[in-house]
Design an enzyme around this catalytic site. Sequence first.
Site, PDB file in Angstrom:
ATOM      1  N   SER A 120      -1.013 -10.490  -0.261  1.00  0.00           N
ATOM      2  CA  SER A 120      -0.490 -10.464  -1.630  1.00  0.00           C
ATOM      3  C   SER A 120      -0.344 -11.861  -2.202  1.00  0.00           C
ATOM      4  CB  SER A 120       0.911  -9.840  -1.642  1.00  0.00           C
ATOM      5  OG  SER A 120       0.900  -8.545  -1.147  1.00  0.00           O
ATOM      6  N   HIS A 141      -7.916  -7.344  -2.324  1.00  0.00           N
ATOM      7  CA  HIS A 141      -6.508  -7.030  -2.564  1.00  0.00           C
ATOM      8  C   HIS A 141      -6.375  -5.672  -3.243  1.00  0.00           C
ATOM      9  CE1 HIS A 141      -2.441  -8.002  -4.605  1.00  0.00           C
ATOM     10  NE2 HIS A 141      -2.246  -7.578  -3.372  1.00  0.00           N
ATOM     11  N   GLU A 153      -8.699  -6.484  -6.341  1.00  0.00           N
ATOM     12  CA  GLU A 153      -9.058  -7.859  -6.690  1.00  0.00           C
ATOM     13  C   GLU A 153      -9.960  -8.390  -5.568  1.00  0.00           C
ATOM     14  OE1 GLU A 153      -5.218  -9.437  -9.199  1.00  0.00           O
ATOM     15  OE2 GLU A 153      -4.962  -9.303  -7.039  1.00  0.00           O
ATOM     16  N   ASN A 191      -0.272 -10.363  -8.948  1.00  0.00           N
ATOM     17  CA  ASN A 191       1.029 -10.817  -8.429  1.00  0.00           C
ATOM     18  C   ASN A 191       1.517 -12.100  -9.093  1.00  0.00           C
ATOM     19  OD1 ASN A 191       1.427  -8.611  -6.850  1.00  0.00           O
ATOM     20  ND2 ASN A 191       0.618  -9.529  -4.985  1.00  0.00           N
TER      21      ASN A 191
HETATM   22  N1  CAA Z   1      -1.697  10.260  -2.058  1.00  0.00           N
HETATM   23  C1  CAA Z   1      -2.167  11.267  -2.801  1.00  0.00           C
HETATM   24  N2  CAA Z   1      -1.538  11.723  -3.904  1.00  0.00           N
HETATM   25  C2  CAA Z   1      -0.371  11.159  -4.226  1.00  0.00           C
HETATM   26  C3  CAA Z   1       0.189  10.098  -3.477  1.00  0.00           C
HETATM   27  C4  CAA Z   1      -0.534   9.635  -2.355  1.00  0.00           C
HETATM   28  N3  CAA Z   1      -0.121   8.613  -1.581  1.00  0.00           N
HETATM   29  N4  CAA Z   1       1.363   9.719  -4.060  1.00  0.00           N
HETATM   30  C5  CAA Z   1       1.520  10.519  -5.148  1.00  0.00           C
HETATM   31  N5  CAA Z   1       0.476  11.374  -5.250  1.00  0.00           N
HETATM   32  C6  CAA Z   1       0.201  12.344  -6.322  1.00  0.00           C
HETATM   33  C7  CAA Z   1       1.337  13.283  -6.624  1.00  0.00           C
HETATM   34  O1  CAA Z   1       1.209  14.468  -5.877  1.00  0.00           O
HETATM   35  C8  CAA Z   1       1.149  13.557  -8.107  1.00  0.00           C
HETATM   36  O2  CAA Z   1       0.137  14.493  -8.377  1.00  0.00           O
HETATM   37  P1  CAA Z   1       0.166  15.339  -9.775  1.00  0.00           P
HETATM   38  O3  CAA Z   1       0.351  14.372 -10.901  1.00  0.00           O
HETATM   39  O4  CAA Z   1      -1.159  16.006  -9.794  1.00  0.00           O
HETATM   40  O5  CAA Z   1       1.335  16.247  -9.608  1.00  0.00           O
HETATM   41  C9  CAA Z   1       0.612  12.264  -8.642  1.00  0.00           C
HETATM   42  O6  CAA Z   1       0.046  11.574  -7.509  1.00  0.00           O
HETATM   43  C10 CAA Z   1       1.673  11.470  -9.288  1.00  0.00           C
HETATM   44  O7  CAA Z   1       2.738  11.313  -8.353  1.00  0.00           O
HETATM   45  P2  CAA Z   1       4.258  11.548  -8.702  1.00  0.00           P
HETATM   46  O8  CAA Z   1       4.436  12.647  -9.714  1.00  0.00           O
HETATM   47  O9  CAA Z   1       5.018  11.655  -7.423  1.00  0.00           O
HETATM   48  O10 CAA Z   1       4.751  10.214  -9.305  1.00  0.00           O
HETATM   49  P3  CAA Z   1       4.216   9.373 -10.492  1.00  0.00           P
HETATM   50  O11 CAA Z   1       3.714  10.194 -11.605  1.00  0.00           O
HETATM   51  O12 CAA Z   1       5.295   8.374 -10.739  1.00  0.00           O
HETATM   52  O13 CAA Z   1       2.962   8.593  -9.893  1.00  0.00           O
HETATM   53  C11 CAA Z   1       2.481   6.496  -8.950  1.00  0.00           C
HETATM   54  C12 CAA Z   1       3.070   7.878  -8.734  1.00  0.00           C
HETATM   55  C13 CAA Z   1       0.975   6.581  -9.122  1.00  0.00           C
HETATM   56  C14 CAA Z   1       2.812   5.739  -7.677  1.00  0.00           C
HETATM   57  C15 CAA Z   1       3.079   5.836 -10.220  1.00  0.00           C
HETATM   58  O14 CAA Z   1       4.482   5.946 -10.199  1.00  0.00           O
HETATM   59  C16 CAA Z   1       2.711   4.397 -10.367  1.00  0.00           C
HETATM   60  O15 CAA Z   1       1.624   4.062 -10.809  1.00  0.00           O
HETATM   61  N6  CAA Z   1       3.655   3.495 -10.007  1.00  0.00           N
HETATM   62  C17 CAA Z   1       3.442   2.062 -10.080  1.00  0.00           C
HETATM   63  C18 CAA Z   1       2.713   1.621  -8.842  1.00  0.00           C
HETATM   64  C19 CAA Z   1       2.400   0.157  -8.888  1.00  0.00           C
HETATM   65  O16 CAA Z   1       2.743  -0.581  -9.804  1.00  0.00           O
HETATM   66  N7  CAA Z   1       1.728  -0.297  -7.827  1.00  0.00           N
HETATM   67  C20 CAA Z   1       1.408  -1.686  -7.650  1.00  0.00           C
HETATM   68  C21 CAA Z   1       2.442  -2.301  -6.747  1.00  0.00           C
HETATM   69  S1  CAA Z   1       2.172  -4.031  -6.540  1.00  0.00           S
HETATM   70  C22 CAA Z   1       0.959  -4.115  -5.387  1.00  0.00           C
HETATM   71  O17 CAA Z   1       0.504  -3.145  -4.864  1.00  0.00           O
HETATM   72  C23 CAA Z   1       0.436  -5.473  -5.055  1.00  0.00           C
HETATM   73  C24 CAA Z   1       1.174  -6.272  -4.060  1.00  0.00           C
HETATM   74  O18 CAA Z   1       0.517  -7.164  -3.463  1.00  0.00           O
HETATM   75  C25 CAA Z   1       2.626  -6.133  -3.801  1.00  0.00           C
HETATM   76  P1  NAD Z   2       3.976  -2.943   6.283  1.00  0.00           P
HETATM   77  O1  NAD Z   2       5.207  -3.628   6.776  1.00  0.00           O
HETATM   78  O2  NAD Z   2       4.088  -1.559   5.751  1.00  0.00           O
HETATM   79  O3  NAD Z   2       2.868  -2.897   7.446  1.00  0.00           O
HETATM   80  C1  NAD Z   2       2.497  -4.013   8.188  1.00  0.00           C
HETATM   81  C2  NAD Z   2       1.873  -3.492   9.464  1.00  0.00           C
HETATM   82  O4  NAD Z   2       1.350  -4.599  10.207  1.00  0.00           O
HETATM   83  C3  NAD Z   2       2.885  -2.776  10.385  1.00  0.00           C
HETATM   84  O5  NAD Z   2       2.434  -1.471  10.664  1.00  0.00           O
HETATM   85  C4  NAD Z   2       2.896  -3.666  11.626  1.00  0.00           C
HETATM   86  O6  NAD Z   2       3.103  -2.936  12.830  1.00  0.00           O
HETATM   87  C5  NAD Z   2       1.495  -4.245  11.552  1.00  0.00           C
HETATM   88  N1  NAD Z   2       1.306  -5.374  12.441  1.00  0.00           N
HETATM   89  C6  NAD Z   2       2.152  -6.391  12.707  1.00  0.00           C
HETATM   90  N2  NAD Z   2       1.607  -7.198  13.637  1.00  0.00           N
HETATM   91  C7  NAD Z   2       0.385  -6.687  13.955  1.00  0.00           C
HETATM   92  C8  NAD Z   2      -0.648  -7.052  14.831  1.00  0.00           C
HETATM   93  N3  NAD Z   2      -0.531  -8.126  15.604  1.00  0.00           N
HETATM   94  N4  NAD Z   2      -1.773  -6.293  14.895  1.00  0.00           N
HETATM   95  C9  NAD Z   2      -1.899  -5.196  14.118  1.00  0.00           C
HETATM   96  N5  NAD Z   2      -0.942  -4.785  13.259  1.00  0.00           N
HETATM   97  C10 NAD Z   2       0.186  -5.528  13.195  1.00  0.00           C
HETATM   98  O7  NAD Z   2       3.333  -3.919   5.214  1.00  0.00           O
HETATM   99  P2  NAD Z   2       2.334  -3.568   4.024  1.00  0.00           P
HETATM  100  O8  NAD Z   2       3.132  -3.289   2.814  1.00  0.00           O
HETATM  101  O9  NAD Z   2       1.335  -2.586   4.491  1.00  0.00           O
HETATM  102  O10 NAD Z   2       1.655  -4.994   3.810  1.00  0.00           O
HETATM  103  C11 NAD Z   2       0.560  -5.416   4.591  1.00  0.00           C
HETATM  104  C12 NAD Z   2      -0.191  -6.499   3.851  1.00  0.00           C
HETATM  105  O11 NAD Z   2      -0.631  -6.004   2.574  1.00  0.00           O
HETATM  106  C13 NAD Z   2       0.648  -7.746   3.550  1.00  0.00           C
HETATM  107  O12 NAD Z   2      -0.199  -8.868   3.594  1.00  0.00           O
HETATM  108  C14 NAD Z   2       1.129  -7.479   2.117  1.00  0.00           C
HETATM  109  O13 NAD Z   2       1.450  -8.662   1.436  1.00  0.00           O
HETATM  110  C15 NAD Z   2      -0.095  -6.820   1.531  1.00  0.00           C
HETATM  111  N6  NAD Z   2       0.130  -5.956   0.366  1.00  0.00           N
HETATM  112  C16 NAD Z   2       1.261  -5.196   0.290  1.00  0.00           C
HETATM  113  C17 NAD Z   2       1.425  -4.353  -0.821  1.00  0.00           C
HETATM  114  C18 NAD Z   2       2.626  -3.468  -0.964  1.00  0.00           C
HETATM  115  O14 NAD Z   2       2.857  -2.932  -2.059  1.00  0.00           O
HETATM  116  N7  NAD Z   2       3.427  -3.258   0.060  1.00  0.00           N
HETATM  117  C19 NAD Z   2       0.438  -4.292  -1.814  1.00  0.00           C
HETATM  118  C20 NAD Z   2      -0.725  -5.086  -1.677  1.00  0.00           C
HETATM  119  C21 NAD Z   2      -0.855  -5.931  -0.583  1.00  0.00           C
END
Ligand code: CAA
Ligand code: NAD
Length: 295
Positions: A120, A141, A153, A191
């Site tokens: 991330s 990503h 990405e 991010n």
């Molecule tokens: N697999 C399959 N289907 C799933 C699922 C999964 N893992 N999770 C939810 N669903 C389905 C549900 O059954 C539901 O289906 P219907 O609409 O047909 O009933 C649908 O997807 C929508 O789910 P929900 O009604 O439970 O909830 P929602 O409408 O809020 O949608 C969501 C869920 C798509 C997660 C939505 O809330 C959303 O887009 N949230 C924002 C997510 C986001 O911003 N993600 C980015 C995070 S940052 C990142 O990832 C980067 C990083 O590096 C940290």
């Molecule tokens: P998580 O904590 O859910 O999972 C991490 C996994 O790594 C765990 O299952 C752990 O057991 C495993 N692990 C640790 N050491 C290991 C090893 N030596 N060999 C194999 N597996 C090992 O974390 P996450 O949310 O899945 O994040 C994983 C990566 O994805 C991170 O780099 C995070 O920044 C990135 N990411 C996270 C998100 C998010 O929304 N959580 C979104 C995009 C990218």
Amino acid sequence: MTEIKRVGVLGCGLMGSGIAQVAATAGYDTVVRDVSKEIWDRARAGIEKSLAKLVEKGKLPAANREAALKRLSFTTATTDLKACDIVIEAVTEDLALKNALFQELDGLSGPATIFASNTSSLTIAAMAAATKRGDRFVGLHFFNPVPLMPLVEVVRTVTTSAETFRRAFAFARSLGKEPVAAKDNSGFIVNLLLVPYLLDAIRAVEHGVASVPDIDKAMQLGCGYPMGPLTLLDFVGLDTTYKIAEIMFAEYREQRYAPPPLLKRMVIAGLNGRKSGKGFYDYSADPPTLVDLGI
Ligand code: CAA
Ligand code: NAD
């Protein structure tokens, strides 16, 4: 150049399990490595549940679910990934851990194998430099939840070859995703913009701007976001967000990436969000209830 047939995934937490699911669903033989059978069992159960939902909603034919599950295998041995044409790393956000795995795999993998990281916030260059395949190293990503979020990405570093970038971009498309090209800056595109917003939401809680549910409700109903920021933090994982903030703050030295003290306190207390059962909300009840943070 070898066609991509076999995909390796390092880590099967929130992201690795989603990446493995979409790779197997797209027809790739997929080998997933994590550290214990308990972790794979949880990942496999999550994948089965997600595939079942997709079948139930008519988004995936039932036969494809069975075929996807047959293409998935789990292991604790990095050597089992040596025949993969691309390896996507999705382990904990920790550079030393990621580099140790990439170095181990570098000696085992064939010369055409592409290494990709789902980091991330780390720069891809910091991982590519630990291997001897800087030209075959990219960022891929994905977004959480991987089966539903269309974006990937695709990140090119200063050493990635044009051919590797093209293959990685085409691979992301073959998973049914919409790829965008991003430069190798910490946080890439999403991010860079999302993390300050999420951290500001925690600062708003610290400053008593409003209650946790009202901050969430305000951003959902006022901006049309699918989830409020504190619900999204629970969804991403507070432990992961804390690591991301530390890395981005170290990179940019800008206050907006600094992890707020409340985030640190919550992580120390094990309030990591949905994956640990509790964060800003308690997920043992349906619908989730508010956690009393004493503020
Ligand atoms: N697999 C399959 N289907 C799933 C699922 C999964 N893992 N999770 C939810 N669903 C389905 C549900 O059954 C539901 O289906 P219907 O609409 O047909 O009933 C649908 O997807 C929508 O789910 P929900 O009604 O439970 O909830 P929602 O409408 O809020 O949608 C969501 C869920 C798509 C997660 C939505 O809330 C959303 O887009 N949230 C924002 C997510 C986001 O911003 N993600 C980015 C995070 S940052 C990142 O990832 C980067 C990083 O590096 C940290
Ligand atoms: P998580 O904590 O859910 O999972 C991490 C996994 O790594 C765990 O299952 C752990 O057991 C495993 N692990 C640790 N050491 C290991 C090893 N030596 N060999 C194999 N597996 C090992 O974390 P996450 O949310 O899945 O994040 C994983 C990566 O994805 C991170 O780099 C995070 O920044 C990135 N990411 C996270 C998100 C998010 O929304 N959580 C979104 C995009 C990218």
